[in-house]
Write an enzyme that holds these catalytic residues in place. Sequence first.
Site, PDB file in Angstrom:
ATOM      1  N   HIS A  49      45.016  38.905  42.847  1.00  0.00           N
ATOM      2  CA  HIS A  49      45.875  38.288  43.855  1.00  0.00           C
ATOM      3  C   HIS A  49      47.320  38.555  43.475  1.00  0.00           C
ATOM      4  CE1 HIS A  49      47.628  35.237  46.486  1.00  0.00           C
ATOM      5  NE2 HIS A  49      46.496  35.314  47.148  1.00  0.00           N
ATOM      6  N   ASP A  62      38.312  34.902  48.716  1.00  0.00           N
ATOM      7  CA  ASP A  62      37.416  35.746  49.502  1.00  0.00           C
ATOM      8  C   ASP A  62      36.126  36.083  48.794  1.00  0.00           C
ATOM      9  OD1 ASP A  62      39.069  35.992  51.734  1.00  0.00           O
ATOM     10  OD2 ASP A  62      40.348  37.354  50.630  1.00  0.00           O
TER      11      ASP A  62
HETATM   12  N1  ACO Z   1      39.886  45.582  41.013  1.00  0.00           N
HETATM   13  C1  ACO Z   1      40.304  46.410  40.036  1.00  0.00           C
HETATM   14  N2  ACO Z   1      41.578  46.508  39.631  1.00  0.00           N
HETATM   15  C2  ACO Z   1      42.484  45.765  40.251  1.00  0.00           C
HETATM   16  C3  ACO Z   1      42.140  44.874  41.290  1.00  0.00           C
HETATM   17  C4  ACO Z   1      40.786  44.799  41.657  1.00  0.00           C
HETATM   18  N3  ACO Z   1      40.389  43.987  42.633  1.00  0.00           N
HETATM   19  N4  ACO Z   1      43.240  44.241  41.734  1.00  0.00           N
HETATM   20  C5  ACO Z   1      44.262  44.714  41.017  1.00  0.00           C
HETATM   21  N5  ACO Z   1      43.806  45.628  40.104  1.00  0.00           N
HETATM   22  C6  ACO Z   1      44.612  46.331  39.110  1.00  0.00           C
HETATM   23  C7  ACO Z   1      45.418  47.465  39.740  1.00  0.00           C
HETATM   24  O1  ACO Z   1      44.720  48.686  39.675  1.00  0.00           O
HETATM   25  C8  ACO Z   1      46.663  47.461  38.920  1.00  0.00           C
HETATM   26  O2  ACO Z   1      46.398  48.138  37.723  1.00  0.00           O
HETATM   27  P1  ACO Z   1      47.590  48.989  36.989  1.00  0.00           P
HETATM   28  O3  ACO Z   1      48.643  47.980  36.648  1.00  0.00           O
HETATM   29  O4  ACO Z   1      46.907  49.572  35.798  1.00  0.00           O
HETATM   30  O5  ACO Z   1      48.056  49.985  37.997  1.00  0.00           O
HETATM   31  C9  ACO Z   1      46.882  45.982  38.557  1.00  0.00           C
HETATM   32  O6  ACO Z   1      45.572  45.382  38.615  1.00  0.00           O
HETATM   33  C10 ACO Z   1      47.814  45.261  39.515  1.00  0.00           C
HETATM   34  O7  ACO Z   1      47.375  45.523  40.839  1.00  0.00           O
HETATM   35  P2  ACO Z   1      48.368  45.637  42.083  1.00  0.00           P
HETATM   36  O8  ACO Z   1      47.665  46.332  43.198  1.00  0.00           O
HETATM   37  O9  ACO Z   1      49.685  46.191  41.624  1.00  0.00           O
HETATM   38  O10 ACO Z   1      48.567  44.099  42.412  1.00  0.00           O
HETATM   39  P3  ACO Z   1      49.075  43.550  43.766  1.00  0.00           P
HETATM   40  O11 ACO Z   1      49.649  42.222  43.464  1.00  0.00           O
HETATM   41  O12 ACO Z   1      49.930  44.533  44.473  1.00  0.00           O
HETATM   42  O13 ACO Z   1      47.719  43.422  44.629  1.00  0.00           O
HETATM   43  C11 ACO Z   1      45.760  42.592  45.647  1.00  0.00           C
HETATM   44  C12 ACO Z   1      47.039  42.239  44.865  1.00  0.00           C
HETATM   45  C13 ACO Z   1      46.115  43.461  46.880  1.00  0.00           C
HETATM   46  C14 ACO Z   1      45.115  41.310  46.151  1.00  0.00           C
HETATM   47  C15 ACO Z   1      44.808  43.366  44.702  1.00  0.00           C
HETATM   48  O14 ACO Z   1      44.465  42.554  43.596  1.00  0.00           O
HETATM   49  C16 ACO Z   1      43.551  43.849  45.426  1.00  0.00           C
HETATM   50  O15 ACO Z   1      43.564  44.926  46.037  1.00  0.00           O
HETATM   51  N6  ACO Z   1      42.437  43.059  45.342  1.00  0.00           N
HETATM   52  C17 ACO Z   1      41.240  43.376  46.083  1.00  0.00           C
HETATM   53  C18 ACO Z   1      41.414  42.964  47.540  1.00  0.00           C
HETATM   54  C19 ACO Z   1      41.341  41.459  47.714  1.00  0.00           C
HETATM   55  O16 ACO Z   1      40.480  40.786  47.189  1.00  0.00           O
HETATM   56  N7  ACO Z   1      42.280  40.952  48.516  1.00  0.00           N
HETATM   57  C20 ACO Z   1      42.308  39.508  48.857  1.00  0.00           C
HETATM   58  C21 ACO Z   1      43.611  38.921  48.524  1.00  0.00           C
HETATM   59  S1  ACO Z   1      43.568  37.209  48.795  1.00  0.00           S
HETATM   60  C22 ACO Z   1      43.866  37.004  50.429  1.00  0.00           C
HETATM   61  O17 ACO Z   1      44.420  37.814  51.121  1.00  0.00           O
HETATM   62  C23 ACO Z   1      43.409  35.754  50.980  1.00  0.00           C
END
Ligand code: ACO
Length: 434
Positions: A310, A368
């Site tokens: 998140h 979720d």
């Molecule tokens: N699985 C694996 N790796 C992940 C995940 C994941 N679900 N989420 C983040 N990471 C990793 C990224 O690869 C990144 O790694 P790095 O630093 O080595 O490049 C690091 O964790 C940070 O991730 P970002 O994408 O920069 O974090 P951001 O804050 O931009 O994204 C998000 C948050 C979009 C929710 C992300 O965690 C994601 O895509 N999760 C899966 C989708 C999801 O569950 N979304 C629901 C959000 S809650 C809602 O809307 C109600």
Amino acid sequence: MDATPNTASAKLTVGDKSWDLPVKHGTIGPDVMDISKLYGQTGMFTYDPGFTSTASCESQITYIDGDEGVLLYRGYPIEQLAENGDFLETCYLLLYGELPTAEQKADFDMSVTRHTMVHDQMNRFFTGFRRDAHPMAIMVACVGALSAFYHDSTDISDPQQRLIASIRMIAKMPTLAAMAYKYHIGQPFVYPKNDLDYSSNFLRMCFAVPCEDYKVSPVLSRALDKIFILHADHEQNASTSTVRLAGSSGANPFACIAAGVACLWGPAHGGANEAALKMLTEIGRPERIPEFVNRAKDKNDPFRLMGFGHRVYKNYDPRAKIMQQTCHEVLSELGIKDDPLLDVAVELERVALHDEYFIEKKLYPNIDFYSGITLKAMGFPTAMFTVLFALARTVGWIGQWKEMIEDPSQRIGRPRQLYTGAARRDYVAMAKRK
Ligand code: ACO
């Protein structure tokens, strides 16, 4: 409860020049540096793609402490609201700032209940869509179309019209959502029934058919009500910021909420519960979990564990805990003892929470992760998951929109950019282009 007057300032130094920036303090949470005059003073913009360090507004509605896993609506912890109140009470709280008295609650419930029907012409509007249209596509269009049906509540400068538009949207979203579902599956629309509570009415509009009524289970209705409370607001997330940005131009409230619905549809936001369930189905059985966890950790593989991570929570999402408990309650009410998806989810959560990659990146289950399993068990197809999220979040969007419109310092939202395209050049006639 305005931000307290500045008692501190930050110093910005670029080369041999420096400027003092006022620092503002909120009630709780990080202080902010006020950079609103930065460009005028320095000729420079700040650069913050994805707004990771930028507060776009002052708000008194919702507070999140992502490190501690705290979520407060108007100061009240989400756990207490979900445990003790109902969704319409949360709506009242988010809109008006205080919990309602018994009389205020009865009035509010009555207003919402008396606005649940949609203009009959909307039925024809629905029939223009293909039957296999995604219900979110229908929702984006129908919510926007409300502005064509309710002209008398589109003048945003009139507080009374703002109020009626707000009540209308809270009341009509379940009706539109149920209509989108019914249309999608080829069944006739079921009209709202005013002697039912908000969530029971929604369940009935989705699952009753003219030839057979639907007996609403109080356990399922309560569970859905909790799910709505959990999704009601989440401060300046992508869809809420979209609503505020759309509203900052003076657009009518129905158009603004339609913009929020469109943004919510994305898989990184509201579409994640659908994506999480698809992922759990694809994993299929606990033995395949390591393969998927390894894919999620592989930098060269775009796969991510949906329902994990998140932008704000770097701890267990407090809503995910309640969702997990609600999931168990729903499965038990429905007599589902062995749900393979739940087995995969529980094991996946356990594996990920003990994996160095997820620990180091502070990736925890978000709301979720369990909501998809719960909604599926209740009988909703995956395509409806984000629609239910939109239904619940409507009150948050409206509350935030209303707060913005009523803020005297409100201006049109207009981010700036760092331009990296071509510098000025002269037009080249087509014949001379290479
Ligand atoms: N699985 C694996 N790796 C992940 C995940 C994941 N679900 N989420 C983040 N990471 C990793 C990224 O690869 C990144 O790694 P790095 O630093 O080595 O490049 C690091 O964790 C940070 O991730 P970002 O994408 O920069 O974090 P951001 O804050 O931009 O994204 C998000 C948050 C979009 C929710 C992300 O965690 C994601 O895509 N999760 C899966 C989708 C999801 O569950 N979304 C629901 C959000 S809650 C809602 O809307 C109600």
